[in-house]
Design a protein around this motif. Structure first.
Motif, mmCIF file in Angstrom:
data_model
loop_
_atom_site.group_PDB
_atom_site.id
_atom_site.type_symbol
_atom_site.label_atom_id
_atom_site.label_comp_id
_atom_site.label_asym_id
_atom_site.label_seq_id
_atom_site.Cartn_x
_atom_site.Cartn_y
_atom_site.Cartn_z
ATOM 1 N N ASP A 83 0.816 -1.216 0.000
ATOM 2 C CA ASP A 83 0.000 0.000 0.000
ATOM 3 C C ASP A 83 0.848 1.264 0.000
ATOM 4 O O ASP A 83 0.418 2.313 -0.510
ATOM 5 N N PHE A 84 2.064 1.196 0.554
ATOM 6 C CA PHE A 84 2.877 2.397 0.717
ATOM 7 C C PHE A 84 3.477 2.875 -0.609
ATOM 8 O O PHE A 84 3.306 4.051 -0.962
ATOM 9 N N PRO A 85 4.150 2.043 -1.385
ATOM 10 C CA PRO A 85 4.611 2.549 -2.683
ATOM 11 C C PRO A 85 3.465 2.872 -3.641
ATOM 12 O O PRO A 85 3.572 3.828 -4.425
ATOM 13 N N LEU A 86 2.356 2.120 -3.579
ATOM 14 C CA LEU A 86 1.210 2.441 -4.440
ATOM 15 C C LEU A 86 0.620 3.802 -4.075
ATOM 16 O O LEU A 86 0.297 4.604 -4.953
ATOM 17 N N SER A 87 0.491 4.071 -2.788
ATOM 18 C CA SER A 87 -0.039 5.367 -2.339
ATOM 19 C C SER A 87 0.931 6.487 -2.682
ATOM 20 O O SER A 87 0.515 7.591 -3.065
ATOM 21 N N ASN A 88 2.233 6.221 -2.549
ATOM 22 C CA ASN A 88 3.235 7.224 -2.935
ATOM 23 C C ASN A 88 3.085 7.591 -4.404
ATOM 24 O O ASN A 88 3.221 8.762 -4.789
ATOM 25 N N CYS A 89 2.808 6.598 -5.249
ATOM 26 C CA CYS A 89 2.662 6.868 -6.686
ATOM 27 C C CYS A 89 1.503 7.825 -6.949
ATOM 28 O O CYS A 89 1.679 8.859 -7.605
ATOM 29 N N ILE A 90 0.313 7.503 -6.451
ATOM 30 C CA ILE A 90 -0.853 8.333 -6.771
ATOM 31 C C ILE A 90 -0.741 9.698 -6.098
ATOM 32 O O ILE A 90 -1.158 10.721 -6.670
ATOM 33 N N ASN A 91 -0.158 9.756 -4.892
ATOM 34 C CA ASN A 91 0.054 11.045 -4.226
ATOM 35 C C ASN A 91 1.085 11.900 -4.964
ATOM 36 O O ASN A 91 1.085 13.127 -4.837
ATOM 37 N N SER A 92 1.959 11.262 -5.743
ATOM 38 C CA SER A 92 2.991 11.970 -6.511
ATOM 39 C C SER A 92 2.551 12.280 -7.929
ATOM 40 O O SER A 92 3.345 12.795 -8.721
#
Length: 427
Positions: free
Chosen positions: A41-50
């Motif tokens: 969930d953390f790298p996936l969330s980082n992607c959409i937040n970026s």
């Protein structure tokens, strides 16, 4: 598909063998974390937040749970007609088929996926690290430096630097040397395994690497050193926030415990950078008249009639009257019966602990054949294991779900030392 400036390529196919029975049936990125999340969930969330809305996820080892969790990417707003999330697994080609041989080979086998999108840049991510990072700022630095590759680095204590891949840089952050786990490191800039490449350049190196029969087909071992030796423009990008590789039982337990501090170093409650995940359809948690909770995370659907201290409890857990949970991680839908006492342990999903059971007590057994790093003292109970009433398990005990009730006579504490038939010491 419309062309994108940057595409995320998330490496999530690793077994994560150092997590032992936690990854016996699921890939490491699918391991539950923090009361309601999974590590990926953390790298996936980082992607959409970026602002990265096109992500390919490379899966291989035990992918069922991971694939089901990702689904069509709805929790991360990645369920899109143009872009979105795509699961990329090894497959049979017209003439041959093979597993991903390394991190670079995984991307090479899917060159057609990236070419179809035709991005100018790609960002390579690991699916098993806990952190929050704005990749857009890293991309901005990559473009400003006119770099061929930008590698995110994290400052570690110099006496621990020999455990990491170390980037040595000049005053402009340009990388002039890469050292893989050096005995005498020249700097403390450890690679985080987050890379931005200019796709045109990386594509050429992937093709050449695949033709090299002596290559391990790995970014850290092969692609990055080769680019550096060829004089490519390579820069370090410094990251200063919380970052944790949760690849061992000790690191995984410590990272979860970090979340329950009064002012946590890694804050999941801030609204400016949310971590998204699938939410269980469960009612609010309930603390019964005999229940007590102190400095803990209690997820939805839990029923607490006993005592919980300094612990992380996932959804749907039942803790019966008189039971005590401390310094522990209890995963979803586990049941702790009356007067059980669990200390510094990790219980996987759907574990059943009988009445009067003790886990995590006694003297820590020292095994001369194992280095000191293995003596975490953390006991781990595998998914759907059943611990019969009155059993006593010491520190560093591992119980898999195929241990039978009659086997528990061999994991009862004797003379303050713990053993485990068929088990292994935690790493």
């Amino acid at each position: 598909m419309l062309a994108k400036e940057i595409v995320g390529l998330l490496l999530a196919g690793g077994q994560g063998s150092r997590l032992g029975i936690l990854t016996q049936t699921i890939a490491k990125p699918a391991v539950p974390y923090g009361g309601k999340y999974r590590i990926i969930d953390f790298p996936l969330s980082n992607c959409i937040n970026s602002g990265i809305d096109t992500v390919g996820v490379f899966t291989q080892y035990q992918p069922l749970e991971l694939n089901a969790h990702i689904g069509i990417g709805k929790p991360w707003d990645l369920d899109r007609n143009s872009g979105g999330v795509t699961i990329l697994s090894p497959y049979l080609k017209a003439d041959t088929g093979e597993w991903f041989k390394g991190t670079a080979n995984a991307v090479y086998q899917n060159i057609h996926y990236v070419d179809k999108i035709s991005p100018k840049y790609v960002i390579i991510l690991s699916g098993d690290h806990i952190y929050k990072m704005d990749y857009a700022k890293m991309l901005e630095a990559h473009k400003k430096n006119k770099a061929d590759a930008t590698i995110s680095v994290f400052e570690v204590p110099l006496d621990e630097a020999s455990r990491f891949g170390i980037m040595n840089t000049d005053e402009n952050n340009k990388i002039y040397e890469f050292e893989e786990k050096p005995k005498e490191p020249k700097s403390n800039l450890a690679s985080m395994g987050v890379y931005i490449f200019t796709w045109e350049v990386l594509r050429e190196y992937l093709i050449n690497d695949n033709e090299d029969v002596n290559s391990n087909n790995d970014f850290g071992q092969n692609i990055i050193p080769k680019m550096l030796n060829d004089g490519k423009q390579m820069y370090a990008y410094a990251f200063s926030g919380y970052w944790k590789d949760v690849g061992t039982i000790q690191a995984y337990w410590e990272s979860n415990m970090d979340l329950i501090e009064r002012v946590p170093e890694f804050n999941l409650f801030e609204r400016s950078w949310k971590i998204f995940t699938t939410n269980p359809v469960k009612p609010a948690h309930y603390i019964g008249p005999t229940g007590s909770v102190k400095k803990s995370i209690i997820a939805e659907g839990c029923k607490v009639y006993g005592t919980v201290k300094n612990s992380v409890v996932f959804p749907g857990v039942t803790i019966s009257e008189g039971a005590i949970i401390e310094d522990s991680i209890i995963m979803s839908n586990s049941v702790i019966k009356e007067n059980a006492h669990i200390k510094k342990s990790i219980l996987s999903e759907k574990v059943k602990v009988g009445a009067n059971v003790k886990i995590g007590f006694g003297e820590l057994l020292v095994n001369e054949d194992k280095p000191a790093i293995y003596y975490s003292g953390i006991s781990v109970i595998g998914e759907a294991a059943e611990i019969p009433e009155n059993a006593e398990l010491g520190q560093n005990v591992v119980v898999s779900n195929n241990i039978k009730e009659e086997d528990f006579k061999s994991i009862i504490i004797a003379s303050g030392k713990s053993v485990c038939k068929g088990g292994a010491f935690n790493e």
